[in-house]
Write an enzyme that holds these catalytic residues in place. Sequence first.
Site, PDB file in Angstrom:
ATOM      1  N   ASN A  66      17.535  47.759  55.302  1.00  0.00           N
ATOM      2  CA  ASN A  66      16.526  47.311  54.468  1.00  0.00           C
ATOM      3  C   ASN A  66      16.690  47.181  53.159  1.00  0.00           C
ATOM      4  OD1 ASN A  66      13.892  47.075  53.581  1.00  0.00           O
ATOM      5  ND2 ASN A  66      13.115  49.223  54.165  1.00  0.00           N
ATOM      6  N   LYS A 110      14.704  46.151  50.733  1.00  0.00           N
ATOM      7  CA  LYS A 110      13.487  46.329  50.042  1.00  0.00           C
ATOM      8  C   LYS A 110      13.309  45.268  48.982  1.00  0.00           C
ATOM      9  CE  LYS A 110      14.016  51.341  51.144  1.00  0.00           C
ATOM     10  NZ  LYS A 110      13.785  52.603  50.879  1.00  0.00           N
ATOM     11  N   HIS A 120       6.522  50.966  56.928  1.00  0.00           N
ATOM     12  CA  HIS A 120       7.509  51.945  56.213  1.00  0.00           C
ATOM     13  C   HIS A 120       6.805  52.883  55.321  1.00  0.00           C
ATOM     14  CE1 HIS A 120      10.622  52.838  53.318  1.00  0.00           C
ATOM     15  NE2 HIS A 120      11.274  52.328  54.015  1.00  0.00           N
ATOM     16  N   GLU A 178       6.790  53.423  52.393  1.00  0.00           N
ATOM     17  CA  GLU A 178       6.586  52.824  50.991  1.00  0.00           C
ATOM     18  C   GLU A 178       5.327  52.152  51.010  1.00  0.00           C
ATOM     19  OE1 GLU A 178      10.561  51.617  50.233  1.00  0.00           O
ATOM     20  OE2 GLU A 178      11.067  53.344  50.092  1.00  0.00           O
ATOM     21  N   GLU A 238      11.954  58.418  59.667  1.00  0.00           N
ATOM     22  CA  GLU A 238      12.703  58.449  58.192  1.00  0.00           C
ATOM     23  C   GLU A 238      11.745  59.405  57.446  1.00  0.00           C
ATOM     24  OE1 GLU A 238      14.502  54.458  56.874  1.00  0.00           O
ATOM     25  OE2 GLU A 238      12.313  54.330  56.568  1.00  0.00           O
ATOM     26  N   GLY A 265      16.099  57.793  49.729  1.00  0.00           N
ATOM     27  CA  GLY A 265      16.398  57.270  48.363  1.00  0.00           C
ATOM     28  C   GLY A 265      16.719  58.434  47.565  1.00  0.00           C
ATOM     29  N   SER A 324      18.695  57.900  53.109  1.00  0.00           N
ATOM     30  CA  SER A 324      20.149  58.389  52.479  1.00  0.00           C
ATOM     31  C   SER A 324      21.316  58.539  53.478  1.00  0.00           C
ATOM     32  CB  SER A 324      20.231  59.842  51.994  1.00  0.00           C
ATOM     33  OG  SER A 324      18.983  59.813  50.883  1.00  0.00           O
TER      34      SER A 324
HETATM   35  P1  13P Z   1      17.840  54.853  51.704  1.00  0.00           P
HETATM   36  O1  13P Z   1      18.790  54.632  52.745  1.00  0.00           O
HETATM   37  O2  13P Z   1      17.926  54.297  50.198  1.00  0.00           O
HETATM   38  O3  13P Z   1      17.606  56.175  51.430  1.00  0.00           O
HETATM   39  O4  13P Z   1      16.456  54.150  52.236  1.00  0.00           O
HETATM   40  C1  13P Z   1      16.034  54.473  53.536  1.00  0.00           C
HETATM   41  C2  13P Z   1      15.029  53.464  53.863  1.00  0.00           C
HETATM   42  O5  13P Z   1      13.839  53.690  53.437  1.00  0.00           O
HETATM   43  C3  13P Z   1      15.258  52.465  54.712  1.00  0.00           C
HETATM   44  O6  13P Z   1      13.953  51.767  55.348  1.00  0.00           O
END
Ligand code: 13P
Length: 255
Positions: A9, A11, A95, A97, A169, A175, A216
């Site tokens: 992803n 982002k 997601h 976010e 997740e 992150g 992560s």
């Molecule tokens: P990270 O791998 O950067 O922690 O992000 C995970 C994520 O949100 C994937 O959708």
Amino acid sequence: MRQPIIAGNWKMHLGRVDEALAFVRRIRHPLNEIEGIERVLCPPFSVLAAVAEVLLPTNISLGAQTMHWEERGAHTGEISPAMLEGLCKYVILGHSERRATESMAESDTAINRKVHSAMSHGLNPIICVGENLQQNEAGETHAFVVKQVRAALEGLTAEQAKKCVIAYEPIWAIGTGKAATPADVNRTIGLTVRGAIVELLGEEVAQAVRVQYGGSVNVENIATFMAMPEVDGALVGGASLKPDFVELVRRAKNF
Ligand code: 13P
């Protein structure tokens, strides 16, 4: 047997055509050679078509990062399932976010609508679920994630549900460099995510749905997650933006 699936992803990164193409040209051949594991790239909308073209001669799949449930209409800035149909195989939905109140505040109801809409346009949803730190510390993970899974899959037939991928997740692991432990992930995926699917659609569907871990994940820890019997892959953020994403996928193999 569930085929493992690793998705990157991106982002809001690598969203310029020049940078996206330079990156994909660099990784596509070695990534394409890895067998036995489904590989998916989820770039920003601005480069989806360009990336699709470079991936044509490969069997690497393409995914979008979100979409609206409506096919068309007065929805400024939105992307519809009809726009993604034929271009993408997958679409990430719900997601954290985008669920976040300070962002798009996507509700369980909206996500369920999107899941149905994706299905009717031949797109396979990667549905994200996961608790925040406060819920985790209060012991509310199970109840919260069960609610998210049930809401997302509400109204799907068994055949439709089998095409969904769920990404567990935990928000506090995204992150932060602080991944959940493989044992905790295995338990939450087995008891909570699959448990909710058993209640909704029965054991056969629960055993068929692929469930990823996200938060992560990196080249060093991927194998520890893949070694867990309930974990069918990973949804990778930051570590999917670097060329050693190829090595990460290699290490996800053979479990
Ligand atoms: P990270 O791998 O950067 O922690 O992000 C995970 C994520 O949100 C994937 O959708």
